[in-house]
Design an enzyme around this catalytic site. Structure first.
Site, PDB file in Angstrom:
ATOM      1  N   ASP A 190       0.861  -1.173   0.000  1.00  0.00           N
ATOM      2  CA  ASP A 190       0.000   0.000   0.000  1.00  0.00           C
ATOM      3  C   ASP A 190       0.907   1.236   0.000  1.00  0.00           C
ATOM      4  O   ASP A 190       2.101   1.142   0.307  1.00  0.00           O
ATOM      5  CB  ASP A 190      -0.883  -0.035   1.248  1.00  0.00           C
ATOM      6  CG  ASP A 190      -1.735   1.209   1.406  1.00  0.00           C
ATOM      7  OD1 ASP A 190      -2.301   1.662   0.411  1.00  0.00           O
ATOM      8  OD2 ASP A 190      -1.789   1.732   2.537  1.00  0.00           O
ATOM      9  N   ASP A 192      -0.294   5.073   0.860  1.00  0.00           N
ATOM     10  CA  ASP A 192      -0.590   6.055   1.902  1.00  0.00           C
ATOM     11  C   ASP A 192      -0.500   5.431   3.289  1.00  0.00           C
ATOM     12  O   ASP A 192      -1.115   4.396   3.568  1.00  0.00           O
ATOM     13  CB  ASP A 192      -1.987   6.647   1.700  1.00  0.00           C
ATOM     14  CG  ASP A 192      -2.082   7.447   0.424  1.00  0.00           C
ATOM     15  OD1 ASP A 192      -1.247   8.337   0.230  1.00  0.00           O
ATOM     16  OD2 ASP A 192      -2.983   7.157  -0.402  1.00  0.00           O
ATOM     17  N   GLU A 199      -1.513  10.807   4.069  1.00  0.00           N
ATOM     18  CA  GLU A 199      -2.450  10.476   3.002  1.00  0.00           C
ATOM     19  C   GLU A 199      -2.393  11.554   1.925  1.00  0.00           C
ATOM     20  O   GLU A 199      -2.585  12.746   2.207  1.00  0.00           O
ATOM     21  CB  GLU A 199      -3.875  10.385   3.558  1.00  0.00           C
ATOM     22  CG  GLU A 199      -4.069   9.345   4.651  1.00  0.00           C
ATOM     23  CD  GLU A 199      -4.196   7.931   4.095  1.00  0.00           C
ATOM     24  OE1 GLU A 199      -4.712   7.783   2.964  1.00  0.00           O
ATOM     25  OE2 GLU A 199      -3.773   6.982   4.787  1.00  0.00           O
ATOM     26  N   ARG A 235     -14.570  12.256  -1.392  1.00  0.00           N
ATOM     27  CA  ARG A 235     -13.365  13.036  -1.112  1.00  0.00           C
ATOM     28  C   ARG A 235     -12.818  13.716  -2.364  1.00  0.00           C
ATOM     29  O   ARG A 235     -12.398  14.876  -2.330  1.00  0.00           O
ATOM     30  CB  ARG A 235     -12.302  12.138  -0.469  1.00  0.00           C
ATOM     31  CG  ARG A 235     -12.646  11.722   0.947  1.00  0.00           C
ATOM     32  CD  ARG A 235     -11.621  10.760   1.515  1.00  0.00           C
ATOM     33  NE  ARG A 235     -11.653   9.470   0.826  1.00  0.00           N
ATOM     34  CZ  ARG A 235     -10.695   8.555   0.906  1.00  0.00           C
ATOM     35  NH1 ARG A 235      -9.605   8.797   1.635  1.00  0.00           N
ATOM     36  NH2 ARG A 235     -10.807   7.401   0.266  1.00  0.00           N
ATOM     37  N   SER A 278      -2.466   1.249  -4.754  1.00  0.00           N
ATOM     38  CA  SER A 278      -2.962   2.345  -3.932  1.00  0.00           C
ATOM     39  C   SER A 278      -4.391   2.730  -4.283  1.00  0.00           C
ATOM     40  O   SER A 278      -4.788   2.729  -5.454  1.00  0.00           O
ATOM     41  CB  SER A 278      -2.046   3.570  -4.119  1.00  0.00           C
ATOM     42  OG  SER A 278      -2.552   4.686  -3.417  1.00  0.00           O
ATOM     43  N   GLY A 279      -5.130   3.080  -3.238  1.00  0.00           N
ATOM     44  CA  GLY A 279      -6.425   3.702  -3.443  1.00  0.00           C
ATOM     45  C   GLY A 279      -6.270   5.185  -3.719  1.00  0.00           C
ATOM     46  O   GLY A 279      -7.263   5.898  -3.869  1.00  0.00           O
ATOM     47  N   LYS A 323      -7.435  -4.063  -5.127  1.00  0.00           N
ATOM     48  CA  LYS A 323      -6.057  -4.271  -4.674  1.00  0.00           C
ATOM     49  C   LYS A 323      -5.669  -5.747  -4.753  1.00  0.00           C
ATOM     50  O   LYS A 323      -4.547  -6.094  -5.147  1.00  0.00           O
ATOM     51  CB  LYS A 323      -5.878  -3.747  -3.251  1.00  0.00           C
ATOM     52  CG  LYS A 323      -5.849  -2.233  -3.157  1.00  0.00           C
ATOM     53  CD  LYS A 323      -5.416  -1.778  -1.774  1.00  0.00           C
ATOM     54  CE  LYS A 323      -5.154  -0.275  -1.746  1.00  0.00           C
ATOM     55  NZ  LYS A 323      -4.555   0.167  -0.478  1.00  0.00           N
ATOM     56  N   ASP A 346      -2.172  -0.983   5.735  1.00  0.00           N
ATOM     57  CA  ASP A 346      -2.597  -0.486   7.051  1.00  0.00           C
ATOM     58  C   ASP A 346      -4.085  -0.293   7.196  1.00  0.00           C
ATOM     59  O   ASP A 346      -4.576  -0.171   8.318  1.00  0.00           O
ATOM     60  CB  ASP A 346      -1.918   0.859   7.329  1.00  0.00           C
ATOM     61  CG  ASP A 346      -2.517   1.985   6.501  1.00  0.00           C
ATOM     62  OD1 ASP A 346      -3.042   2.949   7.092  1.00  0.00           O
ATOM     63  OD2 ASP A 346      -2.472   1.903   5.261  1.00  0.00           O
ATOM     64  N   ASN A 349      -9.203  -1.255   3.389  1.00  0.00           N
ATOM     65  CA  ASN A 349      -9.217  -1.579   1.961  1.00  0.00           C
ATOM     66  C   ASN A 349      -8.011  -2.418   1.538  1.00  0.00           C
ATOM     67  O   ASN A 349      -7.898  -2.807   0.371  1.00  0.00           O
ATOM     68  CB  ASN A 349      -9.309  -0.310   1.113  1.00  0.00           C
ATOM     69  CG  ASN A 349      -8.103   0.593   1.258  1.00  0.00           C
ATOM     70  OD1 ASN A 349      -7.513   0.667   2.330  1.00  0.00           O
ATOM     71  ND2 ASN A 349      -7.734   1.294   0.193  1.00  0.00           N
TER      72      ASN A 349
END
Length: 405
Positions: A190, A192, A199, A235, A278-279, A323, A346, A349
């Site tokens: 991941d 962030d 983030e 967001r 990554s999201g 992911k 972490d 997701n």
């Protein structure tokens, strides 16, 4: 059959002798003892040596000589000369084979107390398992010990030691032992709050003056309280009208997690491949991949029109399920079995990705992630992953000294 397959195992009931030396370490001690043994044509069956704070412990298992008494006297005569203690004991056979159920237990503390290590050893004993060997993997900035264990199911051992680790405020990882632990792997991280601190979307929101709203929704999503795709759209909508140049400003402000470059540099030397999933946003992750020499990257793509963010993303969403899909895709591209992949994350997701990998590591993660992952790390140093893979800090520093950047 040929070669080693044709050799017969030595008899388990043949006489043997164990020579043990302890004393202050200095050059020539091991050589002096072995030279004495060499005059008798004995077979070396096993040997192990360790030095702790300048104190040497040497053990050599040999085929038994015909004149055991005279060998003992000759070795004892070396004690005052070398200023050491030497023990010579007769016995039968080799070391007993390690029992089935081999595990590698990694214990990480900051600091690692004697009480904590004793508690872990106690729980290992409670399962009926045996500690075969303990070796130090790192002394700073954390203390890491690797414990070879036999005689217990790794999954059962993981459950017991995870609970004890929480009680002792230690990070404890349990992996099945064996040859495949040393195989080349694919590491999927991941981004962030894992590869980097903070983030990215919150950093962008700061430029847009919408940080408070975005941070609140991010926290809900990472705890698993809000579906990721919904939270992402909400967001990103707050970023509408932000100039594209803000992406460059954010990238320049990014701080990698401590130890990130060391982790990537070390494992790339060993032939590992890396991916980031990554999201967040490809406009950032693609640059990170190029900077660090990462092989694969997958992330969401922000829509940009006339030099400004539209508040939308384009293409498929890289969410919790996405992911895991990316991990499988990169494993296939790299020719890596899923059992030999390592996923690090972490947030909620990351759960599917952690579950799909051969080893899922929760890194400073939310409680829901710590409970689901194979193991978790609560220290801020990303290169502690190396200790889980059996690589010591001493080896890392030696490699860096031989190949300075």
């Amino acid at each position: 059959m040929s070669g080693l397959d044709e050799l017969e195992m030595p008899s388990a009931d043949r006489p043997t002798v164990l020579v043990t030396l302890t004393g202050t370490d200095r050059p020539g001690l091991t050589s002096a003892v072995l030279s004495t043994l060499a005059t008798r044509g004995l077979e070396v069956i096993d040997a192990e040596q360790v030095v702790l704070r300048g104190r040497l412990i040497l053990g050599v298992l040999l085929s038994a000589p015909r004149d055991h008494k005279s060998l003992k006297e000759e070795l004892k005569a070396l004690e005052p000369v070398l200023d050491v203690d030497i023990s010579v004991k007769k016995g039968i056979g080799d070391n007993e084979p390690r029992r089935k159920g081999r595990s590698q237990v990694t214990v990480i503390g900051h600091p690692l107390s004697a009480a904590g290590l004793a508690a872990i050893a106690g729980r290992i004993a409670d399962t009926g398992a045996n500690i075969d060997r303990i070796s130090r993997m790192a002394r700073y900035p954390v203390t890491a010990m690797e414990i070879a264990v036999s005689g217990a199911d790794p999954e059962a051992l993981r459950t017991v030691l995870a609970l004890e680790g929480v009680r002792q405020k230690l990070d404890v990882a349990v992996q099945a032992g064996g040859l495949y632990r040393r195989a080349k792997r694919l590491i999927v991280m991941d981004v962030d709050s894992t590869l980097i601190q903070g983030e990215v979307i919150e950093m962008l929101a700061g430029h847009a003056g919408r940080l408070e709203e975005v941070a609140r929704v991010t926290e809900q999503a990472m705890r698993g309280e809000l579906e990721f795709a919904e939270s992402l759209h909400h967001r990103v909508a707050q970023l509408e009208g932000l100039p594209e140049s803000a992406l460059d400003d954010v990238y320049q402000a990014i701080q990698l997690a401590p130890g990130a470059r060391t982790l990537v540099r070390t494992l790339k030397r060993l032939g590992y491949q890396f991916a980031i999933v990554s999201g967040g946003f490809s406009q950032i992750t693609d640059k990170l991949a190029a900077d660090l020499g990462i092989d694969y990257a997958a992330a969401n793509q922000l829509e940009i029109v006339d030099g400004k963010l539209t508040g939308r993303v384009v293409g498929d969403i890289v969410d919790r399920a996405g992911k895991a899909v990316a991990l499988r895709r990169f494993a296939e591209k790299s020719g890596t079995p899923l059992s030999q992949t390592v996923a690090i994350g972490d947030g909620a997701n990351d759960l599917d990705m952690l579950a799909a990998a051969g080893l899922g590591v929760a890194f400073n993660a939310k409680p829901v992630v710590r409970e689901a992952a194979d193991t978790h790390l609560s220290v801020p140093y990303l290169d502690t992953i190396l200790y889980l893979l059996g690589i010591s800090r001493e080896e890392v520093e030696a490699a860096d000294a031989d190949n300075p950047a």
